[in-house]
Motif scaffolding. Structure first.
Motif, mmCIF file in Angstrom:
data_model
loop_
_atom_site.group_PDB
_atom_site.id
_atom_site.type_symbol
_atom_site.label_atom_id
_atom_site.label_comp_id
_atom_site.label_asym_id
_atom_site.label_seq_id
_atom_site.Cartn_x
_atom_site.Cartn_y
_atom_site.Cartn_z
ATOM 1 N N CYS A 99 0.834 -1.204 0.000
ATOM 2 C CA CYS A 99 0.000 0.000 0.000
ATOM 3 C C CYS A 99 0.870 1.254 0.000
ATOM 4 O O CYS A 99 1.573 1.510 0.979
ATOM 5 C CB CYS A 99 -0.896 0.032 1.232
ATOM 6 N N LEU A 100 0.770 2.035 -1.050
ATOM 7 C CA LEU A 100 1.484 3.315 -1.137
ATOM 8 C C LEU A 100 0.465 4.446 -1.066
ATOM 9 O O LEU A 100 0.385 5.280 -1.965
ATOM 10 C CB LEU A 100 2.274 3.408 -2.453
ATOM 11 N N GLN A 101 -0.310 4.485 0.000
ATOM 12 C CA GLN A 101 -1.444 5.399 0.080
ATOM 13 C C GLN A 101 -1.313 6.361 1.252
ATOM 14 O O GLN A 101 -0.634 6.070 2.242
ATOM 15 C CB GLN A 101 -2.743 4.602 0.240
ATOM 16 N N ASN A 102 -1.976 7.490 1.133
ATOM 17 C CA ASN A 102 -2.088 8.404 2.262
ATOM 18 C C ASN A 102 -3.016 7.808 3.318
ATOM 19 O O ASN A 102 -3.869 6.981 3.028
ATOM 20 C CB ASN A 102 -2.643 9.760 1.807
ATOM 21 N N GLY A 103 -2.868 8.299 4.558
ATOM 22 C CA GLY A 103 -3.714 7.812 5.632
ATOM 23 C C GLY A 103 -3.056 6.658 6.373
ATOM 24 O O GLY A 103 -2.001 6.159 5.974
ATOM 25 N N VAL A 104 -3.695 6.216 7.467
ATOM 26 C CA VAL A 104 -3.069 5.219 8.327
ATOM 27 C C VAL A 104 -3.803 3.882 8.370
ATOM 28 O O VAL A 104 -3.303 2.935 8.978
ATOM 29 C CB VAL A 104 -2.932 5.764 9.776
ATOM 30 N N SER A 169 10.723 -1.611 8.384
ATOM 31 C CA SER A 169 10.658 -1.141 9.765
ATOM 32 C C SER A 169 9.555 -1.865 10.523
ATOM 33 O O SER A 169 8.469 -2.104 9.983
ATOM 34 C CB SER A 169 10.394 0.368 9.808
ATOM 35 N N SER A 170 9.832 -2.171 11.780
ATOM 36 C CA SER A 170 8.823 -2.812 12.628
ATOM 37 C C SER A 170 7.827 -1.802 13.199
ATOM 38 O O SER A 170 6.842 -2.185 13.824
ATOM 39 C CB SER A 170 9.503 -3.568 13.773
ATOM 40 N N ASN A 171 8.092 -0.502 12.985
ATOM 41 C CA ASN A 171 7.175 0.527 13.496
ATOM 42 C C ASN A 171 6.571 1.333 12.345
ATOM 43 O O ASN A 171 6.609 2.562 12.340
ATOM 44 C CB ASN A 171 7.886 1.466 14.479
ATOM 45 N N VAL A 172 6.028 0.619 11.384
ATOM 46 C CA VAL A 172 5.393 1.305 10.258
ATOM 47 C C VAL A 172 4.162 2.075 10.724
ATOM 48 O O VAL A 172 3.855 3.149 10.192
ATOM 49 C CB VAL A 172 5.056 0.316 9.130
ATOM 50 N N ARG A 173 3.464 1.564 11.739
ATOM 51 C CA ARG A 173 2.288 2.295 12.240
ATOM 52 C C ARG A 173 2.709 3.693 12.726
ATOM 53 O O ARG A 173 2.050 4.689 12.423
ATOM 54 C CB ARG A 173 1.615 1.527 13.374
ATOM 55 N N GLY A 174 3.792 3.762 13.482
ATOM 56 C CA GLY A 174 4.276 5.062 13.941
ATOM 57 C C GLY A 174 4.705 5.945 12.784
ATOM 58 O O GLY A 174 4.434 7.149 12.780
ATOM 59 N N ALA A 175 5.377 5.334 11.783
ATOM 60 C CA ALA A 175 5.816 6.109 10.620
ATOM 61 C C ALA A 175 4.618 6.601 9.804
ATOM 62 O O ALA A 175 4.627 7.721 9.272
ATOM 63 C CB ALA A 175 6.751 5.264 9.757
ATOM 64 N N LEU A 176 3.576 5.767 9.685
ATOM 65 C CA LEU A 176 2.362 6.198 8.986
ATOM 66 C C LEU A 176 1.711 7.376 9.700
ATOM 67 O O LEU A 176 1.236 8.322 9.068
ATOM 68 C CB LEU A 176 1.364 5.039 8.876
ATOM 69 N N TRP A 177 1.678 7.310 11.025
ATOM 70 C CA TRP A 177 1.107 8.414 11.789
ATOM 71 C C TRP A 177 1.936 9.685 11.643
ATOM 72 O O TRP A 177 1.384 10.796 11.542
ATOM 73 C CB TRP A 177 0.952 8.031 13.259
ATOM 74 N N LEU A 178 3.266 9.548 11.616
ATOM 75 C CA LEU A 178 4.099 10.731 11.419
ATOM 76 C C LEU A 178 3.824 11.352 10.049
ATOM 77 O O LEU A 178 3.707 12.577 9.926
ATOM 78 C CB LEU A 178 5.580 10.368 11.550
ATOM 79 N N LYS A 179 3.686 10.503 9.028
ATOM 80 C CA LYS A 179 3.349 11.002 7.690
ATOM 81 C C LYS A 179 1.957 11.649 7.705
ATOM 82 O O LYS A 179 1.731 12.696 7.076
ATOM 83 C CB LYS A 179 3.391 9.842 6.692
ATOM 84 N N LEU A 180 0.996 11.028 8.412
ATOM 85 C CA LEU A 180 -0.342 11.610 8.523
ATOM 86 C C LEU A 180 -0.277 13.001 9.146
ATOM 87 O O LEU A 180 -0.958 13.931 8.678
ATOM 88 C CB LEU A 180 -1.238 10.704 9.366
ATOM 89 N N ILE A 181 0.537 13.149 10.174
ATOM 90 C CA ILE A 181 0.672 14.457 10.833
ATOM 91 C C ILE A 181 1.208 15.497 9.858
ATOM 92 O O ILE A 181 0.712 16.634 9.800
ATOM 93 C CB ILE A 181 1.561 14.327 12.083
ATOM 94 N N LEU A 182 2.223 15.119 9.078
ATOM 95 C CA LEU A 182 2.765 16.052 8.076
ATOM 96 C C LEU A 182 1.690 16.420 7.053
ATOM 97 O O LEU A 182 1.554 17.593 6.671
ATOM 98 C CB LEU A 182 3.974 15.425 7.379
ATOM 99 N N ASN A 183 0.932 15.414 6.607
ATOM 100 C CA ASN A 183 -0.151 15.692 5.652
ATOM 101 C C ASN A 183 -1.207 16.610 6.252
ATOM 102 O O ASN A 183 -1.719 17.513 5.576
ATOM 103 C CB ASN A 183 -0.804 14.388 5.196
ATOM 104 N N CYS A 184 -1.548 16.382 7.522
ATOM 105 C CA CYS A 184 -2.548 17.227 8.167
ATOM 106 C C CYS A 184 -2.058 18.663 8.299
ATOM 107 O O CYS A 184 -2.844 19.613 8.175
ATOM 108 C CB CYS A 184 -2.901 16.666 9.550
ATOM 109 N N ALA A 185 -0.769 18.838 8.531
ATOM 110 C CA ALA A 185 -0.208 20.181 8.674
ATOM 111 C C ALA A 185 -0.145 20.927 7.350
ATOM 112 O O ALA A 185 -0.374 22.141 7.304
ATOM 113 C CB ALA A 185 1.184 20.091 9.298
#
Length: 297
Positions: A99-104, A169-185
């Motif tokens: 999945c190469l998509q925006n969102g978490v 990475s074993s913390n893709v959920r955290g990385a997805l959330w960080l990307k979500l935060i950047l997108n939200c900003a």
């Protein structure tokens, strides 16, 4: 690897094009105007380092994914389930769907409709746009962070060999959330102003608004048990340095009078905040304003 790109817009064309340039057989599943242009002249990959036409296959049909080792899944978030169902008959049991998509939550939603297949989330950091039919323009970055799966290391190595920085990475959920935060900003402000990031951050009060948005996102993420891999405020400050000329995907959608993914960006934070009892007024305002503009089309 035999690769198919399901939903070959700006993101899918970049990563699919880079793999094709490195010698992998790639089929782009895209809109008719892009397919016709690519069939005639190949995919034009215009980057800061090169400007080339890459020959690859292109089709409008999900059957283009038949027997693929890897499917790069890059449709807009609202189409995740329906596109997954269209794709299912053509997947091998051992095909990896990335999945190469925006969102978490897209990988989770896709697993629900592809329960027999391996689906892995990936975090995408790339600034691209379709500058015309069959013409991909790359503005900067291009990294992928991939969730562990049976073929993840093989895929990451193939991407690295093709010039795409990729890690598992074993913390893709955290990385997805960080990307979500950047997108939200960034995304909604770029969409409302119809200007690139570098111009927007120079506006009066914009950094302060972005700071409020990030604070709300962090509060929701923490309440949801997410471990963020980096300081989101620092990451927000640094993003504009790497892609000052980029207009967000949300801005590009509004400019083309297309539906946006705002429900899966700021709107997602608003919904999770409601569920977790956390107020998100800054995100709510940005979500509501983009929906208002979207409704005019």
């Amino acid at each position: 690897m035999k690769v198919a790109v399901m939903g070959a817009g700006a993101v899918g064309c970049y990563f699919g094009g880079m793999l094709a340039r490195a010698g992998h057989p790639v089929t782009l599943i895209a809109r008719p105007q892009h397919v016709q242009a690519i069939e005639r002249e190949g995919l034009r990959l215009e980057t800061k380092g090169f400007d080339e036409r890459v020959r690859l296959a292109a089709t409008t049909e999900p059957a283009g994914a038949k027997d693929a080792d890897l499917v790069l899944f890059s449709v807009k978030s609202p189409g995740t389930e329906e596109t997954g169902r269209q794709l299912m008959p053509f997947l091998r049991d051992d095909t990896l769907v990335l999945c190469l998509q925006n969102g978490v939550d897209n990988a989770e939603r896709l697993r629900a409709v592809l329960p027999r297949h391996e689906v892995a989330a990936a975090v995408v950091y790339v600034a691209t746009e379709m500058a015309g039919p069959g013409h991909l323009k790359h503005h900067g970055r291009g990294e992928l962070v991939i969730e562990p799966a049976r073929a993840s290391e093989r895929v990451a190595q193939a991407l690295r060999d093709a010039g795409v920085p990729a890690e598992v990475s074993s913390n893709v959920r955290g990385a997805l959330w960080l990307k979500l935060i950047l997108n939200c900003a960034y995304n909604a402000i770029s969409a409302i102003a119809q200007r690139p990031y570098g111009e927007n951050v120079a506006g009066a009060g914009i950094w302060e608004v972005m700071h409020d948005v990030v604070d709300e996102c962090v509060a929701v993420a923490q309440a949801d048990g997410v471990q963020l891999p980096a300081d989101p405020h620092l990451a927000t400050r640094k993003l504009v340095e790497s892609m000052p000329s980029q207009c967000s995907s949300t801005a590009q959608d509004l400019a083309r009078r297309k539906p946006t993914e705002i429900d899966y960006l700021n709107g997602y934070v608003v919904r999770r905040g409601q569920a977790l009892g956390i107020a998100t007024p800054a995100n709510r305002v940005l979500w509501a304003l983009v929906k208002l503009i979207e409704g005019k089309h």
